[in-house]
Design a protein around this motif. Structure first.
Motif, short mmCIF file in Angstrom:
data_model
loop_
_atom_site.label_atom_id
_atom_site.label_comp_id
_atom_site.label_asym_id
_atom_site.label_seq_id
_atom_site.Cartn_x
_atom_site.Cartn_y
_atom_site.Cartn_z
N ALA A 192 0.79 -1.23 0.00
CA ALA A 192 0.00 0.00 0.00
C ALA A 192 0.83 1.29 0.00
CB ALA A 192 -0.97 -0.01 1.18
N PRO A 193 1.76 1.48 0.96
CA PRO A 193 2.52 2.74 0.93
C PRO A 193 3.39 2.88 -0.30
CG PRO A 193 3.40 1.24 2.59
CD PRO A 193 2.13 0.65 2.11
N LEU A 194 3.96 1.77 -0.77
CA LEU A 194 4.77 1.84 -1.99
C LEU A 194 3.90 2.16 -3.19
CD1 LEU A 194 7.21 -1.18 -1.58
CD2 LEU A 194 7.57 1.20 -0.99
N GLY A 195 2.69 1.61 -3.21
CA GLY A 195 1.77 1.91 -4.30
C GLY A 195 1.44 3.39 -4.38
N ALA B 156 -7.48 3.85 -5.72
CA ALA B 156 -8.81 3.83 -5.13
C ALA B 156 -8.90 4.70 -3.88
CB ALA B 156 -9.20 2.39 -4.79
N ALA B 157 -7.79 4.79 -3.14
CA ALA B 157 -7.79 5.60 -1.91
C ALA B 157 -7.71 7.09 -2.21
CB ALA B 157 -6.60 5.18 -1.04
N ARG B 158 -7.19 7.46 -3.34
CA ARG B 158 -6.91 8.87 -3.63
C ARG B 158 -8.14 9.79 -3.54
NH1 ARG B 158 -2.69 10.46 -8.42
NH2 ARG B 158 -2.04 12.47 -7.56
N PRO B 159 -9.32 9.40 -4.07
CA PRO B 159 -10.47 10.32 -3.98
C PRO B 159 -11.05 10.47 -2.57
CG PRO B 159 -10.77 8.68 -5.73
CD PRO B 159 -9.64 8.22 -4.88
N LEU B 160 -10.62 9.63 -1.63
CA LEU B 160 -11.24 9.60 -0.31
C LEU B 160 -10.47 10.38 0.74
CD1 LEU B 160 -12.18 5.79 -0.17
CD2 LEU B 160 -13.57 7.69 -1.04
N VAL B 161 -9.25 10.82 0.44
CA VAL B 161 -8.37 11.37 1.47
C VAL B 161 -7.83 12.73 1.05
CG1 VAL B 161 -7.71 9.06 2.25
CG2 VAL B 161 -6.35 10.19 0.50
N GLU C 221 -0.35 10.59 4.19
CA GLU C 221 -0.39 9.54 5.20
C GLU C 221 -1.73 8.83 5.22
OE1 GLU C 221 2.75 12.41 6.01
OE2 GLU C 221 0.60 12.65 5.68
N ALA C 222 -2.80 9.62 5.10
CA ALA C 222 -4.14 9.01 5.06
C ALA C 222 -4.31 8.14 3.83
CB ALA C 222 -5.21 10.10 5.09
N MET C 223 -3.73 8.56 2.72
CA MET C 223 -3.84 7.78 1.49
C MET C 223 -3.16 6.42 1.66
SD MET C 223 -2.77 8.91 -2.36
CE MET C 223 -2.59 7.72 -3.70
N ALA C 224 -1.99 6.40 2.31
CA ALA C 224 -1.29 5.14 2.53
C ALA C 224 -2.10 4.21 3.44
CB ALA C 224 0.09 5.40 3.13
N LEU C 225 -2.70 4.76 4.50
CA LEU C 225 -3.48 3.94 5.42
C LEU C 225 -4.75 3.40 4.76
CD1 LEU C 225 -3.17 6.08 8.70
CD2 LEU C 225 -2.09 3.87 8.21
N VAL C 226 -5.46 4.25 4.03
CA VAL C 226 -6.67 3.81 3.36
C VAL C 226 -6.34 2.77 2.28
CG1 VAL C 226 -8.61 4.54 1.91
CG2 VAL C 226 -7.93 5.91 3.87
N ALA C 227 -5.23 2.99 1.56
CA ALA C 227 -4.82 2.03 0.54
C ALA C 227 -4.52 0.67 1.16
CB ALA C 227 -3.60 2.54 -0.21
N ALA C 228 -3.90 0.66 2.34
CA ALA C 228 -3.63 -0.61 3.03
C ALA C 228 -4.94 -1.31 3.39
CB ALA C 228 -2.80 -0.35 4.29
N GLY C 229 -5.91 -0.53 3.87
CA GLY C 229 -7.21 -1.12 4.19
C GLY C 229 -7.91 -1.69 2.97
N ILE C 230 -7.87 -0.94 1.86
CA ILE C 230 -8.49 -1.42 0.63
C ILE C 230 -7.80 -2.69 0.13
CG2 ILE C 230 -8.82 -0.87 -1.83
CD1 ILE C 230 -9.30 2.03 -0.97
#
Length: 264
Positions: A21-24, A202-207, A211-220
């Motif tokens: 996720a964070p690397l993505g 997928a996380a990008r439009p939500l944050v 840092e929030a993008m990395a966390l949300v991406a990990a959850g997704i």
């Protein structure tokens, strides 16, 4: 608990998702999707070399990925465009790896498991490698988060702050190579780039923050891994592609949500 193959598969999928996720996010920010694909394609050549010389697969995949990164940098500096260098080397590495694997007459190998993953065959040893690799990737990312983010957003500001963008690029390449190596059994060489890019996108439009993008991406990514396992179990579909399909559905949903928010 680890005697259940579904539990091992679920833990493996979540481990890879958390590491990727964070690397993505950096792959998306730097527009390096094709670079990640080239690194993944080099992995099959690393697998072939490891089998040919009876060496561990993980170190050889890392070596192959780093050689790929160095070759891309070298060609780019000699007048070739980045997309041209990646196109030539990525497909050359994939083709050479496939040819080399077929020439290993004394080795019985399920090539499809390397190309598309075989998460249901994850052993306890594989699980240890995946979570060990994920821990190293997360530690490296947390350690270099601020310098890497600065080098990504503004290389000139990074140089003025005493940060070497090339060094940060090398660290990112090393982490990508490690993720590719540990994710081979989960989604395979041909699909690992999807697990890097799609959850972050997928996380990008939500944050609103990196840092929030990395966390949300990990959850997704974790939800996609578990959802793909559920779909594969109930509908008898290939597990790796099922995981990617679930991720794509989530991407479509978040993109639609982002579009609706902008209209309001």
């Amino acid at each position: 608990m680890l005697d259940d193959f579904l539990v091992r598969a679920a833990l493996a999928g979540v481990g890879v998702a958390i590491a990727a996720a964070p690397l993505g996010c950096f792959v998306v920010w730097r527009r390096m999707a094709y670079f990640g694909e080239a690194t993944a394609h080099a992995a099959i050549l690393g697998v072939a070399l490891a089998l040919a010389f009876s060496l561990p697969v993980l170190p050889m995949v890392l070596v192959a990925a780093l050689v790929m990164a160095s070759a891309v940098s070298g060609l780019t500096g000699r007048g070739y465009g980045m997309d041209t260098a990646l196109g030539v080397l990525a497909h050359t590495a994939l083709a050479a790896g496939l040819v080399a694997v077929t020439l290993l007459a004394d080795v019985r190998l399920d090539l499809m498991s390397f190309l598309f993953g075989d998460i249901l065959a994850i052993s306890r040893g594989d699980l240890g490698v995946i979570w060990g690799g994920a821990a190293v990737v997360l530690a490296l990312t947390l350690w270099r988060w601020s310098p890497l983010l600065t080098a990504t957003l503004n290389p000139d500001l990074a140089r003025a702050s005493g940060i070497d963008p090339r060094r940060e690029q090398f660290g990112l390449t090393l982490a990508l190579a490690l993720v590719v190596a540990v994710a081979i059994k989960v989604v395979g060489i041909l699909l690992i780039t999807a697990l890097l890019v799609i959850p972050a996108a997928a996380a990008r439009p939500l944050v609103r923050t990196p840092e929030a993008m990395a966390l949300v991406a990990a959850g997704i990514g974790a939800i996609s891994a578990l959802g793909g396992l559920w779909a594969a179990y109930h509908f008898d579909t290939p597990t790796g592609p099922s995981i990617v399909c679930v991720t794509a559905v989530i991407f479509a949903a978040t993109t639609l949500t982002g579009a609706l928010r902008r209209r309001r």
